[in-house]
Design a protein around this motif. Structure first.
Motif, mmCIF file in Angstrom:
data_model
loop_
_atom_site.group_PDB
_atom_site.id
_atom_site.type_symbol
_atom_site.label_atom_id
_atom_site.label_comp_id
_atom_site.label_asym_id
_atom_site.label_seq_id
_atom_site.Cartn_x
_atom_site.Cartn_y
_atom_site.Cartn_z
ATOM 1 N N UNK A 245 0.846 -1.195 0.000
ATOM 2 C CA UNK A 245 0.000 0.000 0.000
ATOM 3 C C UNK A 245 0.876 1.238 0.000
ATOM 4 N N UNK A 246 0.301 2.342 -0.434
ATOM 5 C CA UNK A 246 1.018 3.611 -0.442
ATOM 6 C C UNK A 246 0.280 4.622 -1.285
ATOM 7 N N UNK A 247 0.653 5.897 -1.144
ATOM 8 C CA UNK A 247 -0.043 6.958 -1.882
ATOM 9 C C UNK A 247 0.782 7.565 -3.012
ATOM 10 N N UNK A 248 2.082 7.238 -3.067
ATOM 11 C CA UNK A 248 2.952 7.823 -4.090
ATOM 12 C C UNK A 248 3.208 6.817 -5.208
ATOM 13 N N UNK A 249 2.885 7.201 -6.425
ATOM 14 C CA UNK A 249 2.985 6.274 -7.547
ATOM 15 C C UNK A 249 4.412 5.768 -7.733
ATOM 16 N N UNK A 250 5.371 6.660 -7.717
ATOM 17 C CA UNK A 250 6.752 6.250 -7.954
ATOM 18 C C UNK A 250 7.250 5.311 -6.855
ATOM 19 N N UNK A 251 6.890 5.594 -5.623
ATOM 20 C CA UNK A 251 7.308 4.733 -4.513
ATOM 21 C C UNK A 251 6.638 3.365 -4.624
ATOM 22 N N UNK A 252 5.385 3.339 -4.997
ATOM 23 C CA UNK A 252 4.683 2.066 -5.189
ATOM 24 C C UNK A 252 5.323 1.264 -6.316
ATOM 25 N N UNK A 253 5.731 1.935 -7.355
ATOM 26 C CA UNK A 253 6.387 1.240 -8.464
ATOM 27 C C UNK A 253 7.715 0.628 -8.012
ATOM 28 N N UNK A 254 8.475 1.384 -7.235
ATOM 29 C CA UNK A 254 9.747 0.871 -6.720
ATOM 30 C C UNK A 254 9.514 -0.299 -5.759
#
Length: 331
Positions: free
Chosen positions: A74-83
């Motif tokens: 889970x998470x709200x930041x697209x780039x962080x979720x992708x990583x």
């Protein structure tokens, strides 16, 4: 047969829901024993993974005997979720699941979990980036919407399917409801019945008996059922649903001896996973659930919680197994 990417499941699979501080490897091992077809880890913070937080990294651990298994992030930041998705893939799960359903304030009000249902374009964009990042199937667990006035679950699933999500599990409540009220499966049925939606749809919410599981399958047409809270202290529900689905008859509830044996197995797995001290402490929250509804058990539950050593705990469990209680109750 239900298929998610290359994964082939039975014609009516039963899924263990991802539950924080519940669906860890020891608990998953028990649920697998009693018939869970597909299981998910506890949800894992994408921020924690990308920052190498020990708590998050430990949740990536899965075992061969657990397969098929999905890791949920889970998470709200697209780039962080992708990583984070790239990190998850290195753990080699069967699939990756995105949490678009967690209702708790510290997650949803930051725009993660169910909070992303207030921004469908972002939800879709995040799912698209994760699908592009990994080679394993990507699935989603979500809720109906933020509140009753913002339910757009058919559109949500269409958007997810369009970017390559291969299955969706839907909890029949809104974020505003949290876990209160009755799950409304009519919205889940609308998703399943939509002619443009062809990926597997799993229903979640309020399934706590074999009769309800099969009744909901027939009434709402879902491809399978995800079970969460009803499994806590009662992993036998998977076995009971499968038996009822196959035969139309109900299994008797587990005996006191079987309940004790299952606790011992759960504790053994927990000791291997967490060490003796942590396992002894964390297992305390499970005892009342394993013995829920059993007469004359209250004094023993207190002894289990207060046991100061593994030997003392085993002595209490042996006493319980020897109790002359013949009438068991279902969860």
């Amino acid at each position: 047969m239900v298929q998610i990417g290359d994964l082939k499941l039975s014609d009516f699979p039963l899924l263990l829901a991802p539950m924080e501080e519940v669906s860890d490897p020891p608990f998953r091992a028990i649920c697998k024993t009693y018939g869970a077809d597909l299981m998910y880890t506890e949800f894992i913070s994408s921020e924690g993974l990308t920052r190498n937080a020990n708590k998050s990294l430990k949740k990536l651990t899965i075992y061969e005997q657990e397969r098929p298994i999905g890791i949920q992030i889970f998470g709200e930041k697209i780039e962080v979720m992708r990583e984070a998705a790239a990190i998850v893939e290195q753990a080699q799960p069967t699939l990756l699941d995105i949490n678009y359903g967690c209702p708790v304030k510290q997650v949803a009000c930051r725009g993660a979990g169910a909070g992303i249902l207030l921004d469908l374009p972002k939800m879709q964009a995040m799912a698209a980036e994760i699908v592009k990042q990994v080679s394993i199937p990507v699935t989603v667990k979500t809720r109906l919407g933020w509140d009753h006035h913002s339910i757009k679950i058919v559109e949500v699933v269409q958007r997810l399917q369009d970017v390559g999500i291969q299955a969706v599990s839907i909890h029949g409540r809104t974020r505003q409801q949290m876990y209160k009220g009755i799950a409304d499966w009519s919205y889940i049925a609308a998703v399943k019945a939509h002619p443009g939606i062809h990926i597997p749809i799993f229903g979640n919410g309020d399934i706590d008996t074999p009769l309800k599981a099969i009744a909901y399958k027939e009434k709402y047409g879902v491809d399978g059922i995800m079970i969460g809270r009803a499994t806590i202290g009662y992993p036998w529900i998977f076995r009971e649903i499968k038996h009822y689905y196959a035969t139309g008859t109900l299994l008797p509830p587990p005996t006191l001896v079987e309940r004790v044996a299952t606790i011992q197995q759960h504790l053994s797995h927990a000791i291997q996973w967490k060490g003796m001290q942590t396992a002894m402490l964390e297992m305390r929250r499970h005892y009342s659930n394993y013995f829920k509804g059993i007469p004359y058990i209250k004094p023993y539950r207190a002894q289990l919680v207060e046991a100061s050593s593994y030997a003392a705990l085993c002595d209490v469990l042996e006493e319980i197994a020897a109790l002359p209680i013949t009438q068991m109750v279902a969860n």
